[in-house]
Design a protein around this motif. Structure first.
Motif, PDB file in Angstrom:
ATOM      1  N   GLN A 282      65.937  50.950 -84.636  1.00  0.00           N
ATOM      2  CA  GLN A 282      66.298  50.836 -83.220  1.00  0.00           C
ATOM      3  C   GLN A 282      67.445  49.852 -83.015  1.00  0.00           C
ATOM      4  O   GLN A 282      68.358  50.104 -82.222  1.00  0.00           O
ATOM      5  CB  GLN A 282      65.071  50.422 -82.407  1.00  0.00           C
ATOM      6  CG  GLN A 282      64.037  51.547 -82.278  1.00  0.00           C
ATOM      7  CD  GLN A 282      62.860  51.159 -81.417  1.00  0.00           C
ATOM      8  OE1 GLN A 282      62.597  49.984 -81.197  1.00  0.00           O
ATOM      9  NE2 GLN A 282      62.121  52.147 -80.931  1.00  0.00           N
ATOM     10  N   LYS A 283      67.404  48.721 -83.742  1.00  0.00           N
ATOM     11  CA  LYS A 283      68.484  47.725 -83.616  1.00  0.00           C
ATOM     12  C   LYS A 283      69.809  48.303 -84.124  1.00  0.00           C
ATOM     13  O   LYS A 283      70.865  48.092 -83.517  1.00  0.00           O
ATOM     14  CB  LYS A 283      68.124  46.463 -84.397  1.00  0.00           C
ATOM     15  CG  LYS A 283      67.050  45.613 -83.711  1.00  0.00           C
ATOM     16  CD  LYS A 283      66.735  44.374 -84.550  1.00  0.00           C
ATOM     17  CE  LYS A 283      65.647  43.536 -83.876  1.00  0.00           C
ATOM     18  NZ  LYS A 283      65.277  42.362 -84.695  1.00  0.00           N
ATOM     19  N   ALA A 284      69.743  49.019 -85.240  1.00  0.00           N
ATOM     20  CA  ALA A 284      70.960  49.631 -85.787  1.00  0.00           C
ATOM     21  C   ALA A 284      71.526  50.660 -84.807  1.00  0.00           C
ATOM     22  O   ALA A 284      72.743  50.729 -84.586  1.00  0.00           O
ATOM     23  CB  ALA A 284      70.669  50.286 -87.135  1.00  0.00           C
ATOM     24  N   ALA A 285      70.642  51.469 -84.209  1.00  0.00           N
ATOM     25  CA  ALA A 285      71.091  52.478 -83.243  1.00  0.00           C
ATOM     26  C   ALA A 285      71.746  51.816 -82.036  1.00  0.00           C
ATOM     27  O   ALA A 285      72.778  52.289 -81.534  1.00  0.00           O
ATOM     28  CB  ALA A 285      69.909  53.341 -82.810  1.00  0.00           C
ATOM     29  N   ALA A 286      71.178  50.712 -81.563  1.00  0.00           N
ATOM     30  CA  ALA A 286      71.755  49.998 -80.416  1.00  0.00           C
ATOM     31  C   ALA A 286      73.142  49.446 -80.769  1.00  0.00           C
ATOM     32  O   ALA A 286      74.083  49.514 -79.960  1.00  0.00           O
ATOM     33  CB  ALA A 286      70.823  48.871 -79.984  1.00  0.00           C
ATOM     34  N   TYR A 287      73.279  48.907 -81.990  1.00  0.00           N
ATOM     35  CA  TYR A 287      74.567  48.353 -82.417  1.00  0.00           C
ATOM     36  C   TYR A 287      75.647  49.435 -82.449  1.00  0.00           C
ATOM     37  O   TYR A 287      76.750  49.262 -81.901  1.00  0.00           O
ATOM     38  CB  TYR A 287      74.416  47.713 -83.803  1.00  0.00           C
ATOM     39  CG  TYR A 287      75.728  47.346 -84.449  1.00  0.00           C
ATOM     40  CD1 TYR A 287      76.417  46.201 -84.078  1.00  0.00           C
ATOM     41  CD2 TYR A 287      76.294  48.171 -85.423  1.00  0.00           C
ATOM     42  CE1 TYR A 287      77.636  45.868 -84.656  1.00  0.00           C
ATOM     43  CE2 TYR A 287      77.507  47.857 -86.017  1.00  0.00           C
ATOM     44  CZ  TYR A 287      78.175  46.705 -85.623  1.00  0.00           C
ATOM     45  OH  TYR A 287      79.391  46.395 -86.191  1.00  0.00           O
TER      46      TYR A 287
ATOM     47  N   ALA B 126      66.089  65.650 -79.874  1.00  0.00           N
ATOM     48  CA  ALA B 126      66.779  64.629 -79.079  1.00  0.00           C
ATOM     49  C   ALA B 126      67.906  65.266 -78.262  1.00  0.00           C
ATOM     50  O   ALA B 126      68.612  66.161 -78.742  1.00  0.00           O
ATOM     51  CB  ALA B 126      67.351  63.548 -79.995  1.00  0.00           C
ATOM     52  N   PRO B 127      68.099  64.817 -77.012  1.00  0.00           N
ATOM     53  CA  PRO B 127      69.182  65.360 -76.182  1.00  0.00           C
ATOM     54  C   PRO B 127      70.543  64.957 -76.741  1.00  0.00           C
ATOM     55  O   PRO B 127      70.741  63.811 -77.144  1.00  0.00           O
ATOM     56  CB  PRO B 127      68.935  64.707 -74.809  1.00  0.00           C
ATOM     57  CG  PRO B 127      68.155  63.465 -75.110  1.00  0.00           C
ATOM     58  CD  PRO B 127      67.323  63.770 -76.323  1.00  0.00           C
ATOM     59  N   VAL B 128      71.439  65.913 -76.827  1.00  0.00           N
ATOM     60  CA  VAL B 128      72.793  65.658 -77.338  1.00  0.00           C
ATOM     61  C   VAL B 128      73.797  65.964 -76.241  1.00  0.00           C
ATOM     62  O   VAL B 128      73.810  67.071 -75.688  1.00  0.00           O
ATOM     63  CB  VAL B 128      73.085  66.512 -78.599  1.00  0.00           C
ATOM     64  CG1 VAL B 128      74.515  66.283 -79.066  1.00  0.00           C
ATOM     65  CG2 VAL B 128      72.099  66.175 -79.704  1.00  0.00           C
ATOM     66  N   PHE B 129      74.641  64.979 -75.921  1.00  0.00           N
ATOM     67  CA  PHE B 129      75.621  65.149 -74.845  1.00  0.00           C
ATOM     68  C   PHE B 129      76.757  66.054 -75.301  1.00  0.00           C
ATOM     69  O   PHE B 129      77.261  65.920 -76.410  1.00  0.00           O
ATOM     70  CB  PHE B 129      76.187  63.791 -74.432  1.00  0.00           C
ATOM     71  CG  PHE B 129      77.264  63.878 -73.388  1.00  0.00           C
ATOM     72  CD1 PHE B 129      76.935  64.071 -72.053  1.00  0.00           C
ATOM     73  CD2 PHE B 129      78.603  63.786 -73.733  1.00  0.00           C
ATOM     74  CE1 PHE B 129      77.913  64.162 -71.086  1.00  0.00           C
ATOM     75  CE2 PHE B 129      79.595  63.876 -72.766  1.00  0.00           C
ATOM     76  CZ  PHE B 129      79.252  64.061 -71.437  1.00  0.00           C
TER      77      PHE B 129
ATOM     78  N   TYR C  56      69.399  57.158 -77.632  1.00  0.00           N
ATOM     79  CA  TYR C  56      68.020  57.660 -77.637  1.00  0.00           C
ATOM     80  C   TYR C  56      67.173  56.883 -78.638  1.00  0.00           C
ATOM     81  O   TYR C  56      66.068  56.426 -78.321  1.00  0.00           O
ATOM     82  CB  TYR C  56      68.028  59.153 -77.983  1.00  0.00           C
ATOM     83  CG  TYR C  56      66.674  59.810 -77.940  1.00  0.00           C
ATOM     84  CD1 TYR C  56      66.081  60.162 -76.734  1.00  0.00           C
ATOM     85  CD2 TYR C  56      65.971  60.075 -79.112  1.00  0.00           C
ATOM     86  CE1 TYR C  56      64.831  60.775 -76.693  1.00  0.00           C
ATOM     87  CE2 TYR C  56      64.722  60.678 -79.085  1.00  0.00           C
ATOM     88  CZ  TYR C  56      64.158  61.031 -77.872  1.00  0.00           C
ATOM     89  OH  TYR C  56      62.918  61.617 -77.833  1.00  0.00           O
ATOM     90  N   PHE C  57      67.702  56.705 -79.861  1.00  0.00           N
ATOM     91  CA  PHE C  57      66.901  56.051 -80.902  1.00  0.00           C
ATOM     92  C   PHE C  57      66.964  54.528 -80.842  1.00  0.00           C
ATOM     93  O   PHE C  57      66.284  53.853 -81.623  1.00  0.00           O
ATOM     94  CB  PHE C  57      67.304  56.570 -82.286  1.00  0.00           C
ATOM     95  CG  PHE C  57      66.807  57.954 -82.551  1.00  0.00           C
ATOM     96  CD1 PHE C  57      65.450  58.205 -82.635  1.00  0.00           C
ATOM     97  CD2 PHE C  57      67.684  59.019 -82.660  1.00  0.00           C
ATOM     98  CE1 PHE C  57      64.970  59.491 -82.850  1.00  0.00           C
ATOM     99  CE2 PHE C  57      67.222  60.303 -82.872  1.00  0.00           C
ATOM    100  CZ  PHE C  57      65.856  60.543 -82.965  1.00  0.00           C
ATOM    101  N   SER C  58      67.763  53.986 -79.921  1.00  0.00           N
ATOM    102  CA  SER C  58      67.683  52.540 -79.676  1.00  0.00           C
ATOM    103  C   SER C  58      66.428  52.213 -78.859  1.00  0.00           C
ATOM    104  O   SER C  58      66.011  51.061 -78.788  1.00  0.00           O
ATOM    105  CB  SER C  58      68.935  52.044 -78.940  1.00  0.00           C
ATOM    106  OG  SER C  58      68.975  52.588 -77.623  1.00  0.00           O
ATOM    107  N   LYS C  59      65.819  53.267 -78.253  1.00  0.00           N
ATOM    108  CA  LYS C  59      64.627  53.070 -77.416  1.00  0.00           C
ATOM    109  C   LYS C  59      63.399  53.787 -77.979  1.00  0.00           C
ATOM    110  O   LYS C  59      62.269  53.375 -77.750  1.00  0.00           O
ATOM    111  CB  LYS C  59      64.895  53.587 -75.997  1.00  0.00           C
ATOM    112  CG  LYS C  59      66.058  52.897 -75.312  1.00  0.00           C
ATOM    113  CD  LYS C  59      66.506  53.683 -74.094  1.00  0.00           C
ATOM    114  CE  LYS C  59      67.795  53.101 -73.530  1.00  0.00           C
ATOM    115  NZ  LYS C  59      68.421  53.989 -72.559  1.00  0.00           N
ATOM    116  N   GLU C  60      63.616  54.912 -78.684  1.00  0.00           N
ATOM    117  CA  GLU C  60      62.506  55.728 -79.175  1.00  0.00           C
ATOM    118  C   GLU C  60      62.337  55.563 -80.685  1.00  0.00           C
ATOM    119  O   GLU C  60      63.300  55.297 -81.403  1.00  0.00           O
ATOM    120  CB  GLU C  60      62.750  57.206 -78.860  1.00  0.00           C
ATOM    121  CG  GLU C  60      62.962  57.513 -77.385  1.00  0.00           C
ATOM    122  CD  GLU C  60      61.699  57.338 -76.561  1.00  0.00           C
ATOM    123  OE1 GLU C  60      60.598  57.434 -77.162  1.00  0.00           O
ATOM    124  OE2 GLU C  60      61.811  57.095 -75.350  1.00  0.00           O
TER     125      GLU C  60
END
Length: 641
Positions: free
Chosen positions: A477-482, A542-545, A528-532
């Motif tokens: 999650q931390k890596a995804a947020a970064y 997962a939703p993809v824009f 999405y994966f910074s939260k899930e």
């Protein structure tokens, strides 16, 4: 459904492990293929080695889909066969998740190695086949690859056999072998036992005797029997002789071929000659609810009226086969019709070659394998029959007529590749986690725009992809947020600088769209994966824009696009009212010219090419009204003249 079929479906749903789905003749391989096509959630394509096999499987030939030449392909090296692909083809292959290859027994090893090379290059991945899952369907005891001596002289230096399992990629890639073991075609256990022994090239004297008890040299059928023979010229000769012997007129039905439909995929003759009394075989399944016939059903022509043939009083009319091609439609791979072949779904059927009988089932058959010349021919011919009593042997079968390939026997006895579903599920989850932080595609897409953003985070992503493990949800999650933050900064920088760099270059616009599309899709995953929590199901769903507005669309947009669309809508309404084709009201080009020039009067409207005074006077009030409303929607209209 038997347990091995369920296991195969589980492998397709929850792993990306290559699966070799095999089984004796009549065990439901084709049925399972069609079920996977209908139900699989992965983006997939179906290919086969020949045109007829591709049409039957509802896919494309391997050579057409991958644009592979027909000659031998030397493995290894750093060639880039995908470089000549169109951007659309590359994007389609980049999105591919599951490749189904039917009739894999006929596929050479160099073809599989070439597919591996192409997919690794397009996906920019070191994983076998670029991480695409392969489902290989076929029976090695049936028809084998066709390789000429001079071709094998080249390929034999790199491969131990001409079969797919000798490919270099499968020598170093873990894959599973799942065998369907319930025979649906034959019900008689004695006959099933005989077929198993023929398949394994170890028929006992007792079973060979049972088989040869079906030898009736002077047999003369008084009901429809089909003769299975080894050579095409023999089958053609038998059919021609029987047709000529019938009294009455010859009726000829000509096929209608539209678009791209390769000759080697024609399901029947382009000029089909029939007479009343002709023995025929259906070459297509009845798609209606009644299911009145199936591919391989035999019958007799009882009447012919104009464009209708009656087979045992069943009314038969021309049907259409489609030659499909694949295209990327948004986020999905969809089928499009590249061409069609329309003809009576029949062919003369006093005789057929063993090769063309593969996949078919017959209740009554006369078999002659005394001149068998290839591995698997005898087994294919004998296994077409439902029952031993429905089979007549033209000549006795000797042990030497049952030709086997030592390479296949060795493979069947030595290579097990037993499935371990839970282990392969974990491997798939780790693969997807690695793919989440795989920025190789960004590295290649950014080449023309390197000066616009700071791309140092790509090196960090490579390190992260190697280090992250499934049991570390907080680190994921931390890596995804970064990376969400890094990619957002890159997107903002590109948005502000790209328009000036692109200018009016459509090539530049297409590259910019691919770059931004990739970044925005990956941002949505990272957010999405910074939260899930990361799981396989979460990743796949997962939703993809997907950006609605693109640089290419902006460059291709017609002047006053909104007005142009309004004119097309009005044109359709006018065409419906006047009972004429829309293009007869206005062509697309004329509608675009009107939207661009914005004529203010009927006279100036009539001066536009494609309109003229007559149309201007007839339709002018409505068209000028649309233009006025578009320009000044709240102001009162003035004089049209």
């Amino acid at each position: 459904m038997n347990s091995n079929a369920v296991l195969a479906l589980d492998y397709i749903d929850s792993t990306n492990t290559t699966v070799f789905l095999t089984g004796k003749a009549g065990t439901g391989k084709t049925t399972l293929l069609q079920q996977i096509k209908r139900e699989a959630k992965k983006k997939l394509a179906v290919v086969a080695p020949t045109g007829v096999a591709a049409i039957n499987a509802g896919g494309m030939t391997i050579h057409s889909f991958f644009q592979i030449p027909f000659g031998p392909l030397i493995p290894g090296g750093n060639s880039r066969p995908e470089l000549h692909y169109s951007p659309e083809k590359k994007e389609l292959l980049y999105n591919l998740e599951l490749l189904i290859i039917d009739e894999i027994s006929m596929v050479r090893p160099d073809i599989l190695d070439q597919i591996d090379l192409i997919l690794r290059n397009v996906k920019e991945s070191d994983h076998p086949f670029g991480g695409v899952q392969l489902l290989l369907i076929g029976d090695l005891s049936q028809l084998s690859p066709i390789i000429r001596e001079e071709e094998w002289a080249m390929l034999g230096r790199y491969y131990t056999s001409p079969y797919f399992f000798s490919s270099q990629v499968l020598q170093k890639t873990p894959y599973v072998r799942i065998e369907l073991d319930h025979v649906y075609r034959q019900k008689e256990q004695d006959f099933v036992d005989i077929l198993n022994e023929v398949r394994n090239q170890n028929i006992s004297p007792e079973n060979l005797g049972l088989l040869n008890a079906r030898h009736q040299p002077d047999f003369s059928p008084d009901e429809p029997y089909i003769t299975l023979t080894t050579h095409n010229n023999i089958a053609n000769k038998i059919n021609a002789e029987y047709l000529d012997a019938l009294a009455g007129d010859v009726f000829e039905f000509k096929a209608t071929i539209k678009g791209d439909f390769p000759k080697d995929a024609y399901p029947t003759e382009t000029e089909l000659k029939l007479k009343v009394g002709a023995q025929v075989m259906f070459v297509k399944n009845d798609s209606s609810a009644e299911k009145l016939y199936y591919n391989g059903k035999l019958g007799t022509v009882t009447r012919i009226e104009s464009n209708t043939v009656f087979v045992d009083e069943l009314k038969v009319e021309a049907l259409e086969w489609s030659n499909i091609k694949y295209q990327l439609d948004g986020e999905q791979i969809s089928e499009t019709n590249a061409g069609s072949f329309a003809q009576m779904p029949l062919k003369l059927a006093w005789a057929i070659t063993i090769h063309k009988s593969q996949g078919l089932t017959f209740d009554k058959a006369i078999i002659d394998v005394s001149e068998a010349f290839a591995h698997g021919q005898a087994y294919v011919a004998l296994s077409r029959c439902r029952t031993l009593s429905g089979m007549i042997l033209r000549n006795p079968i000797a042990a030497q007529n049952i030709i086997g390939d030592p390479a296949v026997i060795r493979y069947n006895t030595q290579v097990q590749n037993k499935p371990d579903l839970e282990v392969d599920r974990l491997r798939y989850a780790q693969f997807l986690l690695t793919e989440l932080f795989n920025f190789n595609s960004l590295k290649s897409r950014i080449k023309d725009f390197e000066n616009l953003i700071d791309s140092s985070f790509i090196a960090v992503a490579e390190k992260t992809a190697r280090q992250l493990k499934l049991h570390e949800p907080e680190r994921i999650q931390k890596a995804a947020a970064y990376f969400s933050n890094e990619l957002n900064q890159a997107a903002e920088s590109l948005h502000s600088q790209l328009p000036a760099l692109i200018g009016t270059s459509k090539e530049g616009a297409a590259k910019a769209d691919q770059l931004l599309g990739w970044i925005l899709a990956r941002i949505s995953l990272m957010e999405y994966f910074s939260k899930e929590e990361f799981t396989v199901a979460a990743y796949l769903n997962a939703p993809v824009f997907k950006p609605a507005h693109t640089f290419v669309k902006a460059l291709n947009a017609k002047p006053n696009e909104k007005l142009y669309q309004q004119i097309l809508e009005w044109r359709q309404q006018a065409a419906d009212k006047e009972k004429m084709m829309p293009s007869a009201v206005l062509s697309d080009r004329t509608a675009a010219a009107i939207a661009e020039k914005l004529p203010a009067t009927i006279k100036s409207l009539g001066a536009i090419k494609g309109v003229g005074p007559q149309k201007a006077n007839y339709f002018g009030s409505a068209i000028i009204g649309l233009i006025r409303a578009y320009q000044t929607p709240e102001k009162e209209q003035g004089s049209l003249f």
